[in-house]
Design an enzyme around this catalytic site. Structure first.
Site, short mmCIF file in Angstrom:
data_model
loop_
_atom_site.label_atom_id
_atom_site.label_comp_id
_atom_site.label_asym_id
_atom_site.label_seq_id
_atom_site.Cartn_x
_atom_site.Cartn_y
_atom_site.Cartn_z
N GLU A 1 0.83 -1.21 0.00
CA GLU A 1 0.00 0.00 0.00
C GLU A 1 0.86 1.26 0.00
O GLU A 1 2.08 1.22 0.16
CB GLU A 1 -0.90 0.04 1.25
CG GLU A 1 -2.30 -0.53 1.03
CD GLU A 1 -3.21 0.45 0.29
OE1 GLU A 1 -2.72 1.51 -0.16
OE2 GLU A 1 -4.41 0.15 0.15
N ASN B 1 -9.86 5.85 2.36
CA ASN B 1 -8.78 5.44 1.46
C ASN B 1 -8.26 6.62 0.66
O ASN B 1 -8.09 7.71 1.21
CB ASN B 1 -9.23 4.28 0.57
CG ASN B 1 -8.50 2.99 0.91
OD1 ASN B 1 -7.29 2.98 1.05
ND2 ASN B 1 -9.23 1.90 1.06
N ASP C 1 -9.76 1.87 -4.21
CA ASP C 1 -8.80 1.82 -3.10
C ASP C 1 -7.96 3.09 -3.11
O ASP C 1 -8.43 4.16 -2.75
CB ASP C 1 -7.95 0.56 -3.21
CG ASP C 1 -7.24 0.20 -1.92
OD1 ASP C 1 -6.99 1.11 -1.11
OD2 ASP C 1 -6.92 -0.98 -1.71
#
Length: 583
Positions: free
Chosen positions: A307, A438, A488
């Site tokens: 991420e 997000n 995301d």
């Protein structure tokens, strides 16, 4: 062939008539009952309540037979019609029946078939455990097919030194968990046993985020284990399933795959799903994107939840994290060197700051971080005391402040928020009621802020004032339909295009500044997570990905899951601002 009720076997749904064991074992004369159960399954499994015509179409039954069975199910309270919507849902009788089941629930009897199936499929020992004081009681086991780990019946172990114990602690009712933790005394069984409360708390948070616990030789040398809880009707654990095996076979990679299989087995035992942030059901691969875009896996790393990539404007490297590793990485795209620092607790993003400093968002808030030494120093925690939440994505905005979102660890309710953190550590709440906060990004002129709430699939846009950091006039910029995946991470290019990583969508998508879809770039992995522009001229799009809770079949199809990808685009990115504090 006709039956006594006037219906025939040809009325069975076409996709179920020859489906295997369930239909093949229906006794003679029970076809109508089988059709009733088939219809009940359709009502129960529907993602959204269905109307009469929709149910009829899916059932495959003739209309008279379908109508007669549906009326009978309604008459017995097994199905209820929502007259306001014209749809059908399960009736109140199922609540009464489930109450009877729980009154006579035998955990061992319900779990035994799963123990046998899992041990046969995995070839390792599978055990059923319950919490007994501050110990884990191993009630029964099913040995694997080969030489492996065997445990004595009735064996007990401290909760902190086994995967089963950590799972039972992590998902326990908070008051009970606090009481258990308060009376723990640690003993080092092996070199890897957790022996401090700080490390145990960090491990429990990771377990909550993953949905399963892992143990690396923490109680017995040479033995690894992975475990999940079996949830009762109130969502709290009534027991745990654990797989134990030699560390040479039960490796870190295989343990994460097994974790997903254990979650599915635990749900079959009681029917209680529980709530976890990460889904277990990736969508099939599609071919709707732009396969001609040059794409390379520049780092086949295998992160569990890669991420938050961010390009450092002065170091000319890419920082990124593995939330569930938990690790912080520094990747040099020229040398392809990827340096790693194990943080020891959940970490979700990296924020470049002035003078070569870095900030991390962790389970303990926003912390200063020295990559060379791995040392952490607290800065500020916008949600100190909110134990069920954690910080997620974060970026420094054009106003010079840190913008960071939060979420409930298991994503079970919209308790997340969006915060603006100033240079002196003061912070203000900008948004509430977020389920999974997000991607963040700003338009090139800084006048529009973009922010994602992943679960409903919304990408929001706000009017933004750089001087004051005011975000107003929230509206939906884009909604990503559930059938396409979930939005995301997010980044914005120099032309104002909004790039979004589509979790479970096998692609990243670009939207024009007016919200219209522009194009997609296909990926060889189902779960891209986030993205950013980097490289000398900010003309390379770096994309992180995840492999957590993917089925083994999907990992076989997408072995690069968890890797770092890069592609050249005709658009360029904008420089990432450095956070300047009053430290």
């Amino acid at each position: 062939m006709d039956n006594k009720d006037g219906t025939g076997t040809d009325d069975l749904p076409r996709d179920r008539k020859h489906a295997g064991k369930r239909e093949a074992t229906v006794p003679g004369g029970a076809a109508a009952l089988a059709k009733g159960f088939t219809l009940l399954n359709l009502v129960a499994d529907a993602k959204q309540p269905l109307r009469f015509s929709e149910l009829h179409k899916q059932s495959g039954l003739s209309k008279p037979t379908f109508a007669r069975i549906l009326r009978t199910l309604v008459a017995f309270g097994l199905v209820r019609q929502d007259t306001s919507q014209g749809t059908y849902v399960l009736g109140a009788r199922f609540m009464q029946l489930s109450q009877k089941v729980w009154e006579t629930f035998d955990l061992s009897a319900f779990a035994s078939p799963e123990l046998r199936n899992l041990s046969s499929e995995l070839g390792e020992t599978v055990a059923l455990c319950v919490l007994d004081g501050d110990e884990v009681h191993f009630m029964e086991q099913q040995a694997g097919t080969g030489l492996g780990v065997l445990i004595d019946p009735g064996w007990r172990a401290p909760v902190y030194s086994t995967a089963a114990g950590k799972a039972l602690l992590a998902f326990q009712e908070p008051g009970v968990a606090r009481a258990l933790l308060h009376r723990l005394s640690f003993h080092a069984y092996t070199a890897t046993t957790i022996t401090t409360m700080e490390k145990l708390q960090a491990e429990l948070t990771l377990t909550q985020a993953r949905g399963y616990a892992i143990s690396f030789e923490e109680h017995l040398p040479g033995v690894n284990s992975v475990a999940v809880t079996i949830a009762g009707r109130d969502g709290l654990p009534v027991g745990a399933l654990t797989v134990l095996g030699p560390s040479s076979r039960l490796t870190e990679t295989s343990m994460h795959v097994i974790g997903r299989e254990l979650i599915a087995a635990a749900r079959r035992i009681t029917g209680a799903a529980g709530a976890v942030a990460i889904s277990s059901h990736p969508r099939p691969r599609s071919t709707t994107g732009n396969a001609s875009t040059p794409l390379e896996c520049v780092l086949p790393w295998g992160a569990q939840l890669g991420e938050a990539p961010v390009w450092h404007p002065t170091e000319h490297v890419l920082y990124w994290v593995d939330i569930l590793g938990p690790n912080v990485f520094r990747f040099d795209p020229v040398s392809r060197r990827n340096e790693s620092r194990d943080i020891g607790k959940l970490v979700s993003s990296v924020l470049p700051a002035e003078d070569g400093k870095l900030l991390l968002t962790t389970q303990d808030g926003i912390e200063w971080f020295d990559f060379a030494s791995g040392k952490l120093e607290p800065f500020v925690h916008p949600e100190a005391g909110v134990a069920e939440n954690r910080l997620n994505d974060a970026k420094t905005g054009p106003d010079g402040a840190i913008w960071v979102g939060s979420m409930r660890i298991d994503a079970s309710r919209p308790s997340g928020a969006l915060y603006r953190v100033l240079a002196d550590g003061r912070f203000e709440t900008k948004e509430t009621g977020i389920t999974v906060s997000n991607g963040l990004g700003w338009s090139p002129d800084g006048r529009t802020l973009y922010f994602i709430d992943t679960v409903p699939g919304h990408i929001y846009a706000y009017d933004f004032e750089i001087g004051t950091g005011t975000a107003s006039n929230r509206r939906i910029f884009v909604t990503v339909e559930d059938s396409e995946g979930r939005p995301d991470g997010l980044t914005v290019d120099a032309e104002g295009g909004v790039w979004v990583a589509i979790w479970d969508g096998w692609c990243v998508k670009r939207y024009r500044p007016d919200g219209r879809f522009d194009r997609a770039v296909e990926l060889p992995v189902p779960r891209p997570t986030s993205l950013t522009f980097g490289g000398k001229d900010l003309d390379t799009l770096f994309i992180t990905s995840a492999r957590t809770r993917l089925p083994a079949a999907t990992l076989t199809e997408a072995p690069l899951s968890g890797g770092l990808f890069a592609c050249r685009t005709k658009e360029k990115g904008a420089p990432s601002p450095l956070f300047i504090s009053k430290r």
